[in-house]
Design an enzyme around this catalytic site. Structure first.
Site, short mmCIF file in Angstrom:
data_model
loop_
_atom_site.label_atom_id
_atom_site.label_comp_id
_atom_site.label_asym_id
_atom_site.label_seq_id
_atom_site.Cartn_x
_atom_site.Cartn_y
_atom_site.Cartn_z
N HIS A 51 -9.05 -6.54 -9.76
CA HIS A 51 -7.81 -6.11 -10.17
C HIS A 51 -6.76 -6.86 -10.21
CE1 HIS A 51 -8.21 -1.71 -11.08
NE2 HIS A 51 -9.11 -1.62 -10.26
N LEU A 101 -9.29 4.76 -10.16
CA LEU A 101 -8.34 5.61 -10.34
C LEU A 101 -7.54 5.13 -11.41
CD1 LEU A 101 -7.32 5.67 -6.66
CD2 LEU A 101 -8.30 7.58 -7.86
CO CO Z 1 -10.18 0.14 -9.87
#
Ligand code: CO
Length: 187
Positions: free
Chosen positions: A144, A99
């Site tokens: 992340h 995203l």
């Molecule tokens: Co990602």
């Protein structure tokens, strides 16, 4: 509340996220907001840095992918302070997206199975062994928390070919489907 998604180029996506304890302020509300944000942007995973908080927390709900992979039925989890304690030697390549990097899909090599230790939304300790698509999504979200994006893991050639496109995305040039925030500089 739907939170804006941080787009590649945003500083917080490159930070090493910090562990939290169960007294972290408004944790339950933040987790609810993360689910709402993920569902409203049609994602199957979302890490806290993607909504601006450098803390070690990510969520996954891969049940929409159940048709393609029946093992993902009910694969909905909240991972707090996760640790991948074991990963298979065997690796496989599959296409991923994120995203925070809209409209880009690239092949990434990942371990095919892993064991992960984490705390769930009730701060209960869980140890789980997962494989296939579930393991891939976990590795993507886990990265992340260490400031790593999936485009860091593609081949040098693909990286070179993608560079301008990523720079353009960092400036906001992409099809806008959800609330987002841009950073200052692509990195
Ligand atoms: Co990602």
């Amino acid at each position: 509340m739907v939170l804006p998604i941080q787009i590649i180029g945003s500083e917080v996506l490159r930070k090493k996220a910090k562990t939290i304890d169960k007294d972290y302020p408004n944790l339950q509300e933040f987790i609810e907001d993360m689910y709402e944000t993920m569902y409203s942007s049609d994602g199957v995973g979302l890490a806290a840095p993607q909504v601006g908080k450098a803390i070690r927390l990510f969520i996954i709900d891969a049940s929409p992918m159940e048709e393609d992979e029946p093992t993902l039925k009910d694969f909905k989890r909240t991972f707090i302070n996760p640790k991948i304690i074991e990963a298979s030697e065997e690796k496989a390549k599959a296409e991923e997206g994120c995203l925070s990097i809209p409209d880009v899909r690239e092949d990434v090599e990942r371990h095919t199975s892993l064991t992960i230790e984490y705390f769930n939304e009730n701060f209960e300790k869980v140890t789980e062994k997962l494989e296939g698509m579930a393991a891939i999504i976990i590795q993507h979200e886990y990265d992340h928390l260490d400031g790593i994006l999936f485009t860091d893991k593609i081949s040098p050639l693909r990286k070179r070919l993608l560079k301008r496109r990523l720079e353009a995305i960092a400036k906001g040039r992409f099809v806008r489907r959800y609330k987002f925030v841009l950073g200052k500089k692509y990195r």
